[in-house]
Scaffold this active site. Structure first.
Site, PDB file in Angstrom:
ATOM      1  N   TYR A 144       0.825  71.009 -13.550  1.00 57.75           N
ATOM      2  CA  TYR A 144      -0.545  70.589 -13.247  1.00 57.75           C
ATOM      3  C   TYR A 144      -1.534  71.203 -14.235  1.00 57.75           C
ATOM      4  O   TYR A 144      -2.410  70.510 -14.772  1.00 57.75           O
ATOM      5  CB  TYR A 144      -0.915  70.992 -11.819  1.00 57.75           C
ATOM      6  N   LYS A 186      29.886  67.963 -30.076  1.00 61.81           N
ATOM      7  CA  LYS A 186      29.748  66.580 -30.530  1.00 61.81           C
ATOM      8  C   LYS A 186      29.011  65.823 -29.425  1.00 61.81           C
ATOM      9  O   LYS A 186      29.613  65.396 -28.445  1.00 61.81           O
ATOM     10  CB  LYS A 186      31.096  65.936 -30.808  1.00 61.81           C
ATOM     11  N   CYS A 238      44.881  31.905 -36.703  1.00 63.16           N
ATOM     12  CA  CYS A 238      44.733  30.451 -36.682  1.00 63.16           C
ATOM     13  C   CYS A 238      44.422  30.012 -38.112  1.00 63.16           C
ATOM     14  O   CYS A 238      43.400  30.432 -38.682  1.00 63.16           O
ATOM     15  CB  CYS A 238      43.611  30.040 -35.738  1.00 63.16           C
TER      16      CYS A 238
END
Length: 667
Positions: free
Chosen positions: A32, A113, A422
């Site tokens: 405060y 870390k 693919c």
């Protein structure tokens, strides 16, 4: 008391209270009382703005709105560390350091870390001028307005021995209790809970309203610094200096004289880490002696003199509901485990990578298996095993698919490669979209506004089928699309036009050639100079390029032998992209064989620009002076240690003007 005297008094008093509270954790006034004094100072500064200190405590309150964070290229890259997960690997690291040290004595500096967000702070004459995120390690975002709100970030450094130019690096974390309080307040407002402290910290630092950032408790822990003028010999001395300058450290950094003490320190934190009020996922191990660090050196991605020891990840058990298959931009097919949601290391885990067909076979996965899941490095979830006694009697084994899940093409597996691909490069939607997204990404062509959703929309609408088509887009085409208005269309087209100025090495990276990352693209661009020369290179000549192995060479040859890729390259040429190395001045290799060290501030160019010019002319730039250095280029405020070393070993010291005269005379 005059307004100036009162402002000076309150500023000095509140700065000390901030230091006591945030750095020393020893508050001397109530919240405060502090708030009342801060309000008084704010009112005085509003009435007398010319009397506000540049490091006033009122700047921590926030209020700045930043709609776009400017990019900032790091003065030196923010490299990652190599990770280790066993003490055997730490012993191997120590043996490597001992070998590279060549008999010179060394010690280690150990520290936590932090599981937070990396930050770089820049100071000029002791005053904070910039706070930058790590970004991709080469460039990050300038978030200075938000950084100023963090109480443990000094706005002005303490003490007298302050270098003119200083960079401090560290980690921003959100304390566990502050994170929990934030979630409690969100629940009270009917908002969803945030997932974990690290992600919340990252999101908070990039908020547009700095007053919201100021309302959230975060801590900046400093752990390293860079300043040419500072005479320190070890990282430990750097830590001492950081404390004296007003920074907060973990308080647990430790000087380890040998591998035995180092291992003891690692063991001591295995269980203690959970008692901390912030998250750590391991211990950072660094060679303490700074000069020896320079001699040990770096790889392309990480220093050889440092390593991160990661503690064993948390583990949970859950049910494998199904396996789906994802196709990436290179055609690589990755199996993904869809899991019953489980709480693990601060987040709810629903998916995990299985990597490839060999991993499915190794784990022996069946539908509905109860599996063990952990976070690899506490970041990426992965399945580590199957609890066989819980397997259902009629469970069917999971097999890798034989055809692409998106286009139906039969998959191929190249000998020696664990992955399936693919081969339908021109007709498989995720490959098409993935290559365009990569091409437009920040490290490649950096096309502003070309995000994933926009790319998906443009491909789905049939406006583009590959990245070469971007340069044929028109205003009339884009304005008809959903989510596009006049300004967004103009901004996107402007971003596409600006990408024509991106240098060849980044265009080459953007082409998405398998195994050709940013570093390899730079090497190939500088070696071959022009895309036509690279396209004509055969396997033997490519392998002869430093650091280019057979796998990369075969991929490059295959890419440029593909008629579809040849047609796209021709389209890029017609569009005006930079497909050759821009020669900045005649005689591009005039500095070949010469090494330079740069120190200080220059009048006509930045240090980065000077470094780039030297490298473009065939020279090399080193960080420290040695007897092999050809020249020390010294600007204003050049480091005394570098000047002294140059004089001692007989290295010529030249100015910026001398350097320009030198290369003009050689051209």
């Amino acid at each position: 008391m005059s307004p100036k005297e009162k402002i000076d008094q309150l500023t000095t008093e509140l700065k000390q209270h901030n230091y006591n509270y945030y750095v020393l954790a020893q508050p001397t006034v109530s919240d405060y009382e502090f708030d009342q004094k801060l309000k008084e100072l704010e009112a005085l500064e509003q009435a007398h703005p010319d009397l506000q200190w540049p490091d006033s405590p009122t700047l921590r309150v926030g209020g700045e709105i930043t709609k776009n964070f400017e990019s900032f290229v790091h003065i030196r890259p923010m490299l990652s560390l190599n990770n280790s997960y066993s003490q055997d690997e730490i012993v191997e690291f120590d043996e490597q350091v001992e070998k590279l040290a060549g008999g010179k004595p060394y010690t280690y500096l150990l520290d936590h870390k932090f599981d937070g967000v990396s930050l770089s702070l820049h100071y000029e004459n002791g005053l904070l001028v910039r706070g930058v995120t790590r970004g991709d390690g080469v460039q990050g975002d300038d978030i200075t307005h938000n950084v100023r709100t963090i109480g443990t970030v000094p706005l002005r450094l303490k003490g007298d021995n302050i270098p003119a130019q200083l960079e401090v690096r560290g980690e921003v974390v959100m304390p566990k209790d502050a994170f929990e309080q934030l979630n409690e307040s969100r629940e009270a407002e009917g908002l969803p809970r945030l997932m974990n402290p690290r992600n919340t910290t990252a999101g908070t630092l990039k908020m547009q309203d700095s007053s919201v950032v100021a309302s959230r408790t975060m801590i900046f822990f400093a752990f390293s610094l860079y300043a040419e003028e500072l005479e320190v010999a070890t990282a430990g001395e750097q830590m001492d200096w950081l404390i004296s300058a007003g920074f907060r450290l973990s308080g647990f950094h430790h000087l380890s004289p040998d591998i035995h003490d180092l291992r003891s320190y690692l063991d001591s934190w295995e269980d203690k880490k959970s008692s901390l009020n912030y998250e750590i996922d391991g211990i950072v191990i660094k060679v303490n002696e700074l000069q020896l660090r320079q001699e040990i050196g770096f790889t392309a991605k990480a220093p050889r003199w440092a390593i991160a020891y990661k503690y064993k990840a948390e583990e949970a058990t859950t049910v494998l509901e199904s396996v789906s298959f994802q196709v990436g931009r290179t055609g690589k097919v990755t199996p993904v485990a869809n899991l019953a949601p489980v709480w693990l290391a601060g987040t709810t885990v629903k998916r995990a990578s299985i990597h490839n067909a060999d991993e499915i076979e190794r784990l022996g996965l069946h539908e509905g298996d109860t599996v063990k899941v952990e976070k690899g490095g506490e970041i990426i979830p992965k399945i580590t095993g199957v609890i066989l006694e819980k397997r259902l009697k009629d469970a069917k084994p999971i097999h890798f698919i034989t055809h692409c899940p998106d286009c139906g093409t039969e998959l191929i597996r190249i000998e020696g490669d664990a992955n399936h691909y693919c081969p339908n490069t021109t007709g498989c939607p995720p490959q098409i979209k993935g290559r365009i997204i990569h091409f437009a990404s920040r490290k490649a062509l950096d096309i502003d506004g070309m995000g994933t959703e926009i790319v998906n929309q443009l491909v789905d609408e049939g406006l583009i089928t590959h990245y070469g088509d971007l340069y044929s887009l028109t205003y009339e085409q884009l304005i008809e699309l959903e989510r596009f208005a006049d300004l967004s269309v103009k901004n996107l087209l402007e971003g596409i036009e600006k990408s024509k100025e991106i240098p060849f090495e980044r265009v080459l990276f953007g082409l998405g050639i398998r195994f050709v990352g940013a570093t390899v693209a730079k090497k190939l661009a500088r070696f071959y100079k022009h895309i036509d020369q690279l396209a004509q290179a055969d396997l033997d000549s490519l392998v002869a390029v430093p650091d280019i192995g057979t796998r990369i060479a075969e991929s490059v040859v295959a890419f440029f032998s593909d008629p579809d890729q040849q047609a796209i390259i021709e389209q890029l040429k017609r569009s005006g992209l930079q497909l050759e190395v821009a020669e900045k001045r005649a005689g591009s290799d005039i500095l070949n064989g010469k090494s330079f060290v740069i120190s200080g501030v220059f009048e006509n160019m930045s240090r980065d620009e000077l470094k780039q010019l030297i490298e473009d002319l065939g020279g090399t730039v080193k960080s420290s002076v040695s007897s092999k250095t050809t020249y020390l280029v010294a600007g204003e405020g050049a480091g005394p240690s570098k000047l002294g070393k140059a004089e001692k070993v007989g290295v010529p010291i030249i100015s910026e003007q001398n350097f320009m005269e030198l290369i003009d005379g050689m051209a």
